[in-house]
Design an enzyme around this catalytic site. Structure first.
Site, mmCIF file in Angstrom:
data_model
loop_
_atom_site.group_PDB
_atom_site.id
_atom_site.type_symbol
_atom_site.label_atom_id
_atom_site.label_comp_id
_atom_site.label_asym_id
_atom_site.label_seq_id
_atom_site.Cartn_x
_atom_site.Cartn_y
_atom_site.Cartn_z
ATOM 1 N N GLU A 172 12.084 -1.527 -11.661
ATOM 2 C CA GLU A 172 12.080 -2.971 -11.931
ATOM 3 C C GLU A 172 11.564 -3.234 -13.336
ATOM 4 O O GLU A 172 10.624 -2.574 -13.794
ATOM 5 C CB GLU A 172 11.134 -3.738 -10.983
ATOM 6 C CG GLU A 172 11.640 -3.925 -9.587
ATOM 7 C CD GLU A 172 10.658 -4.697 -8.709
ATOM 8 O OE1 GLU A 172 9.897 -5.552 -9.219
ATOM 9 O OE2 GLU A 172 10.641 -4.420 -7.496
ATOM 10 N N GLU A 231 5.670 -0.773 -4.529
ATOM 11 C CA GLU A 231 4.400 -1.344 -5.001
ATOM 12 C C GLU A 231 3.321 -1.357 -3.927
ATOM 13 O O GLU A 231 2.790 -2.410 -3.561
ATOM 14 C CB GLU A 231 4.615 -2.752 -5.553
ATOM 15 C CG GLU A 231 5.561 -2.774 -6.732
ATOM 16 C CD GLU A 231 5.587 -4.111 -7.461
ATOM 17 O OE1 GLU A 231 5.033 -5.092 -6.931
ATOM 18 O OE2 GLU A 231 6.138 -4.165 -8.570
HETATM 19 C C1 BGP Z 1 7.347 -7.190 -8.147
HETATM 20 C C2 BGP Z 1 8.044 -7.126 -6.816
HETATM 21 C C3 BGP Z 1 9.325 -7.866 -6.756
HETATM 22 C C4 BGP Z 1 9.384 -9.135 -7.584
HETATM 23 C C5 BGP Z 1 8.738 -8.974 -8.962
HETATM 24 C C6 BGP Z 1 8.579 -10.269 -9.713
HETATM 25 O O1 BGP Z 1 5.985 -7.115 -7.946
HETATM 26 O O2 BGP Z 1 8.291 -5.794 -6.438
HETATM 27 O O3 BGP Z 1 9.658 -8.053 -5.412
HETATM 28 O O4 BGP Z 1 9.013 -10.233 -6.897
HETATM 29 O O5 BGP Z 1 7.490 -8.361 -8.870
HETATM 30 O O6 BGP Z 1 7.438 -10.908 -9.294
HETATM 31 P P1 BGP Z 1 7.322 -12.461 -9.109
HETATM 32 O O7 BGP Z 1 8.375 -12.806 -8.117
HETATM 33 O O8 BGP Z 1 5.942 -12.700 -8.604
HETATM 34 O O9 BGP Z 1 7.544 -13.075 -10.425
#
Ligand code: BGP
Length: 474
Positions: A375, A166
């Site tokens: 993800e 990201e």
């Molecule tokens: C993405 C990241 C992850 C994870 C996920 C969920 O942006 O790559 O590392 O954190 O989001 O986000 P959050 O933890 O803000 O709910």
């Protein structure tokens, strides 16, 4: 009838070093920018940090045993750069790299494919201090040396590699919204740092080609496909602007080695365009990935925005209380609107399984590359009930609907390599603490009893096990 999932489909789950490992200062690890950023008052929800996280560093065997029990085919995790090179460069810290070797061996012993993310945001603090991290071209060489060390060490064990996780998020949160390290608000510096990150990404891929013959490598992009709020052409144009500025600005560089002309033109007009040096264009072109990694959580819906529009920095929702949807945007180009056709999570994230299919199709027709969903998942409060029961039907529902769209996307012609849910165990949410949970495995840290951190299988654990077992039957 829809096409089936391929036999070698990677049913996986993902995590990131800072969010699971803990052991922040053990075995010679140097501090990362996140180790320090979380200590600044008010930056994270109730000041939570990853000092202990879910202690995966010490409990990886227990976690991998759970993955094996589930039948997981792939596990995506990230390497913490400052475990390998405590000061970002120099001598390899053997104890640090040994941890990842042990983890990889443990996965392979259970026939779980390791997917290694090279950079999931935890930059060595030393490089931030020495030359400003991503703002200096020196990082291209240092990042490359770090990647090469891992390629060399694990070339016979790891087939799937993710370069930057990201880039769009860590760059814009780091240099525009100041909500991630280094906490800067300066668009000029943001575009410069972003260009350097692109060069580092391309250089690492170039080195990969020289070292690893059979593996695959690509970035992971946080893709939120843009929709128009209405069919009014002004809104349609706004959505196209948003797609160019928020997605193509990165994806075109990964896929084609070129910046979109519309955005470039705009940046030139406002004196924001990054410095192009001799050789940059060639390097970007040489960094073509084998697949596009996609982190998908939600789409974004846009309406037109007048040039003189001012955006107030509305309170962001980090506590899980609905109703803080932020209407941000770019004056004269687009403004994000709440899409009333969609439900939201407690953190105001819009739930849109069809958007995943749309996004995968857009990437396929624009770049013609295979896609790996790196993800996707649902962050929610979970309730630990008596007898260690967690009935997370909402998570099952969420993932089921997204898997349905994956199958439809395959039928549409998307070459899909796999699907990694976020996440396997519960873990630290960067800004939202430990109460926003994503895992199939609950980690009991409600009383902050850091010694216990018991792992408890949620209902979704058993459900996803069946999905994998039946290769996608829901
Ligand atoms: C993405 C990241 C992850 C994870 C996920 C969920 O942006 O790559 O590392 O954190 O989001 O986000 P959050 O933890 O803000 O709910």
């Amino acid at each position: 009838k829809l096409d089936q999932f391929p036999n070698d489909f990677l049913w996986g789950s993902a995590s990131a070093a800072y969010q699971v490992e803990g052991a922040w200062n053990e075995d010679g690890k140097g501090p990362s920018v996140w180790d320090n950023f979380v200590r600044i008052p008010g930056k994270t929800f109730k000041g939570t940090d990853g000092n202990v996280a879910v202690d995966h560093y010490h409990r990886y065997k227990e976690d991998v045993a759970l993955m094996a029990e589930m039948g997981l085919k792939a596990y995506r995790f990230s390497v913490s750069w400052s475990r390998i090179f405590p000061a970002g460069k120099g001598e390899i810290n053997e104890a640090g790299i040994q941890f990842y070797e042990n983890l990889i061996d443990e996965l392979l012993r259970h026939q779980i494919e390791p997917i290694v993310t090279l950079y999931h945001w935890d930059l060595p603090q030393a490089l931030q201090d020495e030359y400003g991290g991503w703002e200096s071209r020196e990082i291209i060489e240092d990042f490359n040396n770090y990647c090469v060390a891992l390629f060399e060490r694990f070339k016979d064990k790891v087939n799937y590699w993710v370069t930057l996780n990201e880039q769009n998020v860590f760059i814009s949160h780091g240099y525009e919204q100041a909500s991630h390290p280094p906490g800067v608000r300066d668009r000029k510096r943001m575009y410069e740092a972003n260009h350097i990150a692109n060069l580092a990404n391309a250089k690492a891929i170039q080195s990969f080609r020289q070292i690893i013959l059979n593996g695959k490598i690509g970035p992971s992009f946080a893709y939120g496909p843009a929709y128009a709020y209405t069919s009014n052409p002004e809104d349609v144009l706004a959505a196209e602007n948003a797609e160019d500025f928020n997605s193509h600005w990165w994806l075109d560089v990964y896929g084609w080695g070129e910046y979109p002309k519309t955005v470039w033109k705009y940046l030139e007009k406002y004196d924001l365009a990054p410095t192009m040096e001799a050789g940059d264009e060639a390097l970007l072109k040489a960094g073509k990935p084998d697949f596009m990694g996609v982190n998908y959580y939600q789409t974004a819906t846009f309406t037109a925005s007048p040039l003189d529009e001012e955006f107030v920095n509305a309170k962001e929702n980090h506590d899980g209380k609905k109703g803080n949807f932020v209407e941000n945007g770019n004056a004269g180009l687009f403004k994000r609107k709440r899409n009333e056709a969609l439900e939201t999570t407690n953190w105001d994230w819009e739930i849109d399984p069809t958007g995943l299919r749309i996004g995968l199709r857009r990437i396929t027709s624009r770049y013609g590359l295979p896609v790996l969903v790196t993800e996707n998942g649902l962050g929610e409060f979970d309730k630990l009930e008596e007898n260690d029961v967690i009935n997370d039907d909402y998570r099952i529902e969420y993932i089921r609907k997204h898997i349905e769209q994956l199958q439809a996307a395959i039928a549409d012609g998307v070459d899909l390599l796999g699907y990694c849910t976020w996440s396997f165990t519960d873990l630290l949410s960067w800004l939202n603490g430990y109460q926003k949970r994503y895992g199939f495995v609950y980690v009991d840290r409600d009383e902050l009893n850091e010694k216990e951190l018991r792992r408890i299988r949620k209902k979704s654990f058993y459900w996803y096990k069946d999905v994998i077992w039946s290769n996608g039957d829901r």
